[in-house]
Write a protein that holds these residues in place. Structure first.
Motif, PDB file in Angstrom:
ATOM      1  N   MET A  49       0.638  -1.081  -0.098  1.00 25.09           N
ATOM      2  CA  MET A  49      -0.145   0.008   0.015  1.00 25.09           C
ATOM      3  C   MET A  49       0.853   1.076   0.349  1.00 25.09           C
ATOM      4  SD  MET A  49      -2.889   1.419  -0.006  1.00 25.09           S
ATOM      5  CE  MET A  49      -4.098   0.262   0.401  1.00 25.09           C
ATOM      6  N   LYS A  50       2.035   1.183   0.895  1.00 24.85           N
ATOM      7  CA  LYS A  50       2.792   2.485   1.044  1.00 24.85           C
ATOM      8  C   LYS A  50       3.627   2.656  -0.394  1.00 24.85           C
ATOM      9  CE  LYS A  50       6.825   4.112   3.661  1.00 24.85           C
ATOM     10  NZ  LYS A  50       7.722   3.607   4.995  1.00 24.85           N
ATOM     11  N   LYS A  51       4.173   1.605  -1.061  1.00 22.16           N
ATOM     12  CA  LYS A  51       4.755   1.713  -2.237  1.00 22.16           C
ATOM     13  C   LYS A  51       3.789   2.200  -3.243  1.00 22.16           C
ATOM     14  CE  LYS A  51       8.032  -1.034  -3.197  1.00 22.16           C
ATOM     15  NZ  LYS A  51       8.577  -2.417  -3.327  1.00 22.16           N
ATOM     16  N   HIS A  52       2.497   1.777  -3.254  1.00 17.00           N
ATOM     17  CA  HIS A  52       1.628   1.895  -4.272  1.00 17.00           C
ATOM     18  C   HIS A  52       1.234   3.489  -4.120  1.00 17.00           C
ATOM     19  CE1 HIS A  52      -1.823   1.774  -6.849  1.00 17.00           C
ATOM     20  NE2 HIS A  52      -2.434   2.365  -5.918  1.00 17.00           N
ATOM     21  N   LEU A  53       1.092   4.086  -2.970  1.00 17.34           N
ATOM     22  CA  LEU A  53       0.673   5.427  -2.990  1.00 17.34           C
ATOM     23  C   LEU A  53       1.722   6.218  -3.426  1.00 17.34           C
ATOM     24  CD1 LEU A  53      -0.757   7.742  -1.900  1.00 17.34           C
ATOM     25  CD2 LEU A  53       0.261   7.385   0.477  1.00 17.34           C
ATOM     26  N   LEU A  54       3.208   5.995  -3.155  1.00 20.86           N
ATOM     27  CA  LEU A  54       4.379   6.764  -3.486  1.00 20.86           C
ATOM     28  C   LEU A  54       4.519   6.877  -4.953  1.00 20.86           C
ATOM     29  CD1 LEU A  54       7.015   5.878  -0.521  1.00 20.86           C
ATOM     30  CD2 LEU A  54       5.662   7.777  -1.106  1.00 20.86           C
ATOM     31  N   ILE A  55       4.274   5.601  -5.441  1.00 27.57           N
ATOM     32  CA  ILE A  55       4.327   5.435  -7.121  1.00 27.57           C
ATOM     33  C   ILE A  55       3.244   6.461  -7.853  1.00 27.57           C
ATOM     34  CG2 ILE A  55       4.074   4.044  -9.249  1.00 27.57           C
ATOM     35  CD1 ILE A  55       5.467   1.801  -7.448  1.00 27.57           C
ATOM     36  N   PHE A  56       2.186   6.387  -7.330  1.00 20.02           N
ATOM     37  CA  PHE A  56       0.819   6.950  -7.968  1.00 20.02           C
ATOM     38  C   PHE A  56       1.146   8.730  -7.634  1.00 20.02           C
ATOM     39  CE2 PHE A  56      -3.185   9.257  -7.642  1.00 20.02           C
ATOM     40  CZ  PHE A  56      -3.716   8.452  -9.036  1.00 20.02           C
TER      41      PHE A  56
ATOM     42  N   ASN B 119       8.385   9.214   2.927  1.00 23.47           N
ATOM     43  CA  ASN B 119       8.229   7.707   2.997  1.00 23.47           C
ATOM     44  C   ASN B 119       7.418   7.241   4.382  1.00 23.47           C
ATOM     45  OD1 ASN B 119       9.047   6.385   0.761  1.00 23.47           O
ATOM     46  ND2 ASN B 119      11.253   6.865   1.350  1.00 23.47           N
ATOM     47  N   LYS B 120       7.823   7.995   5.586  1.00 25.93           N
ATOM     48  CA  LYS B 120       7.219   7.548   6.751  1.00 25.93           C
ATOM     49  C   LYS B 120       5.782   7.998   6.592  1.00 25.93           C
ATOM     50  CE  LYS B 120      11.015   7.602   9.739  1.00 25.93           C
ATOM     51  NZ  LYS B 120      11.929   8.147  10.720  1.00 25.93           N
ATOM     52  N   LEU B 121       5.521   9.161   6.158  1.00 29.33           N
ATOM     53  CA  LEU B 121       4.088   9.739   5.933  1.00 29.33           C
ATOM     54  C   LEU B 121       3.228   9.084   4.961  1.00 29.33           C
ATOM     55  CD1 LEU B 121       4.896  13.599   6.538  1.00 29.33           C
ATOM     56  CD2 LEU B 121       3.908  12.009   8.179  1.00 29.33           C
ATOM     57  N   GLU B 122       4.123   8.326   4.113  1.00 29.81           N
ATOM     58  CA  GLU B 122       3.232   7.611   2.993  1.00 29.81           C
ATOM     59  C   GLU B 122       2.673   8.757   1.986  1.00 29.81           C
ATOM     60  OE1 GLU B 122       0.575   4.393   3.921  1.00 29.81           O
ATOM     61  OE2 GLU B 122       2.002   3.566   5.411  1.00 29.81           O
ATOM     62  N   ASP B 123       3.232   9.811   1.902  1.00 30.09           N
ATOM     63  CA  ASP B 123       2.906  10.791   1.003  1.00 30.09           C
ATOM     64  C   ASP B 123       3.920  11.479   0.038  1.00 30.09           C
ATOM     65  OD1 ASP B 123       0.927  12.806   0.587  1.00 30.09           O
ATOM     66  OD2 ASP B 123       0.765  13.424   2.632  1.00 30.09           O
TER      67      ASP B 123
ATOM     68  N   ASP C 112      11.152  33.930   5.286  1.00 31.38           N
ATOM     69  CA  ASP C 112      12.765  33.738   5.548  1.00 31.38           C
ATOM     70  C   ASP C 112      13.473  32.839   4.536  1.00 31.38           C
ATOM     71  OD1 ASP C 112      11.511  31.271   6.189  1.00 31.38           O
ATOM     72  OD2 ASP C 112      12.442  31.165   8.277  1.00 31.38           O
ATOM     73  N   GLY C 113      12.666  32.287   3.429  1.00 27.09           N
ATOM     74  CA  GLY C 113      13.191  31.683   2.312  1.00 27.09           C
ATOM     75  C   GLY C 113      13.040  29.994   2.724  1.00 27.09           C
ATOM     76  N   SER C 114      12.430  29.537   4.019  1.00 28.78           N
ATOM     77  CA  SER C 114      12.016  28.274   4.026  1.00 28.78           C
ATOM     78  C   SER C 114      11.031  27.831   2.911  1.00 28.78           C
ATOM     79  CB  SER C 114      11.530  28.181   5.388  1.00 28.78           C
ATOM     80  OG  SER C 114      12.365  28.460   6.410  1.00 28.78           O
ATOM     81  N   LEU C 115      11.135  26.405   2.730  1.00 28.03           N
ATOM     82  CA  LEU C 115      10.395  26.029   1.723  1.00 28.03           C
ATOM     83  C   LEU C 115       9.087  25.627   2.360  1.00 28.03           C
ATOM     84  CD1 LEU C 115      12.519  24.748  -1.209  1.00 28.03           C
ATOM     85  CD2 LEU C 115      11.293  26.986  -0.896  1.00 28.03           C
ATOM     86  N   TYR C 116       7.868  25.372   1.723  1.00 31.10           N
ATOM     87  CA  TYR C 116       6.836  24.709   2.426  1.00 31.10           C
ATOM     88  C   TYR C 116       6.391  23.727   1.190  1.00 31.10           C
ATOM     89  CZ  TYR C 116       6.690  28.077   6.039  1.00 31.10           C
ATOM     90  OH  TYR C 116       7.141  28.732   7.446  1.00 31.10           O
ATOM     91  N   ALA C 117       6.096  22.596   1.695  1.00 31.12           N
ATOM     92  CA  ALA C 117       5.732  21.718   0.541  1.00 31.12           C
ATOM     93  C   ALA C 117       4.242  21.126   1.132  1.00 31.12           C
ATOM     94  CB  ALA C 117       6.571  20.480   0.705  1.00 31.12           C
ATOM     95  N   ALA C 118       3.359  21.302   0.054  1.00 26.12           N
ATOM     96  CA  ALA C 118       1.967  20.709   0.281  1.00 26.12           C
ATOM     97  C   ALA C 118       2.170  19.361  -0.553  1.00 26.12           C
ATOM     98  CB  ALA C 118       0.954  21.410  -0.825  1.00 26.12           C
ATOM     99  N   CYS C 119       1.382  18.381   0.321  1.00 24.30           N
ATOM    100  CA  CYS C 119       1.114  17.309  -0.038  1.00 24.30           C
ATOM    101  C   CYS C 119      -0.313  16.627   0.182  1.00 24.30           C
ATOM    102  CB  CYS C 119       1.928  16.115   1.079  1.00 24.30           C
ATOM    103  SG  CYS C 119       3.661  16.685   1.076  1.00 24.30           S
ATOM    104  N   TRP C 120      -0.405  15.303  -0.495  1.00 24.82           N
ATOM    105  CA  TRP C 120      -1.716  14.836  -0.581  1.00 24.82           C
ATOM    106  C   TRP C 120      -2.532  15.098   0.699  1.00 24.82           C
ATOM    107  CZ3 TRP C 120      -4.450  11.851  -4.390  1.00 24.82           C
ATOM    108  CH2 TRP C 120      -3.814  11.916  -5.713  1.00 24.82           C
ATOM    109  N   ASN C 121      -1.851  14.806   1.884  1.00 29.84           N
ATOM    110  CA  ASN C 121      -2.505  14.785   3.298  1.00 29.84           C
ATOM    111  C   ASN C 121      -1.693  15.398   4.435  1.00 29.84           C
ATOM    112  OD1 ASN C 121      -4.833  14.313   4.798  1.00 29.84           O
ATOM    113  ND2 ASN C 121      -4.196  12.279   5.312  1.00 29.84           N
TER     114      ASN C 121
END
Length: 306
Positions: free
Chosen positions: A1-8, A151-155, A165-174
């Motif tokens: 399931m985890k690998k499937h989500l990351l591939i998707f 990987n740990k978040l499965e996201d 301040d130049g920090s990056l913010y990443a939006a993800c599926w969840n």
């Protein structure tokens, strides 16, 4: 399931970069320059500009289209990023960089260009790491621990923005993630729980139900995050303490896909049928949320002119 989500997740971002006929989602890119000109992606048509006077013109024609970013200082105005296209003339400031495929892109205050890197560390855009590219076209993996966190978040990454301040913010599926310029990775919110989410899973897949799919993202001068929860049809505001508030609801078939903030005003790119295939009809509109909360419609292309 985890690998499937990351591939998707990787497939979601790579679609369109290497082939123009299989676009999975409509565009997310919207930016506004210091003169008040709004630039946005109209997927399948190109990049459009709305002048301060409200005139709509197309500055770049393309059959694909997902992201654009604004290089306000013109750091890349005399060069081309390795995998992306600067669509403004040489020397023009601000410069605009275009992503035909799905990898989010940004020129940060540190003078470098950032985009999604691949799982095995090469320089092709993907969903698990970020690549830093200098104006001299030198690419390095940024924040190597980010991949382990995802990987740990499965996201996987679906949008990026830079903070004051130049920090990056990443939006993800969840999830929402912050990465400082020295590579420290912090998970700000996971899972992203949205009360009364208007569930509309990406690609109409039940496997994606419950994932708000955060796509467009921007951060204001106070560090407040704004992000489009495309699969909920909402625009969210997230304070520094992680508190989530819905500030805009889109009626179906509209969904927010992109957002940009300037001078306290919020500009939202929305598409029809954003969680379905292009055959359902992808048409953009832009709405503005003023500092006093007033919402106005700036542009609506859902009805084609004949």
């Amino acid at each position: 399931m985890k690998k499937h989500l990351l591939i998707f997740a990787i497939a979601f971002l790579l679609v369109g970069l290497f082939g123009h006929t299989a676009l999975a989602h409509p565009g997310t890119g919207i930016v506004i320059d210091k003169y008040g000109n709004i630039y946005f992606i109209y997927t399948g048509v190109g990049v459009a500009k709305i002048s301060g006077e409200g005139k709509l013109i197309y500055i770049h024609k393309a059959t694909d289209g997902h992201w654009i970013c604004l290089d306000q200082e013109g750091i890349f105005s005399e060069t081309q990023p390795k995998y992306f296209e600067r669509i403004t003339p040489d020397g023009m400031k601000p410069a605009i960089i275009y992503a035909g495929g799905g990898s989010p892109i940004i020129v940060n205050k540190d003078g470098n260009f950032y985009y999604c890197g691949s799982q095995n560390g090469d320089m092709h855009p993907g969903a698990l790491t970020l690549v830093r590219e200098t104006p001299g076209k030198r690419q390095t993996i940024f924040a190597p621990t980010l991949e382990n966190t995802l990987n740990k978040l499965e996201d996987g990454i679906t949008g990026i923005a830079a903070g004051p301040d130049g920090s990056l913010y990443a939006a993800c599926w969840n999830s929402l993630i912050k990465i400082t310029l020295d590579g420290v990775v912090t998970t700000l919110v996971h899972p992203v729980i949205i009360r009364d989410c208007d569930q509309d899973p990406a690609d109409h897949r039940n496997a994606n139900r419950g994932k708000p799919l955060l796509r467009g993202i921007d951060v204001d001068s106070n560090g407040t995050i704004y992000t489009a929860a495309t699969s909920c049809h909402w625009l969210l505001k997230i304070n520094s303490d992680g508190k989530i508030k819905t500030i805009l609801k889109a009626e179906r078939p509209w969904s927010p896909t992109g957002v940009t903030v300037r001078n306290g005003n919020i500009y939202v790119l929305e598409y029809t049928n954003a969680n379905g295939p292009a055959e359902e009809g992808w048409f953009p509109r832009i709405r503005k949320i003023a500092m006093d909360g007033t919402i106005t419609r700036i542009m609506d292309l859902s009805v084609r002119k004949k």
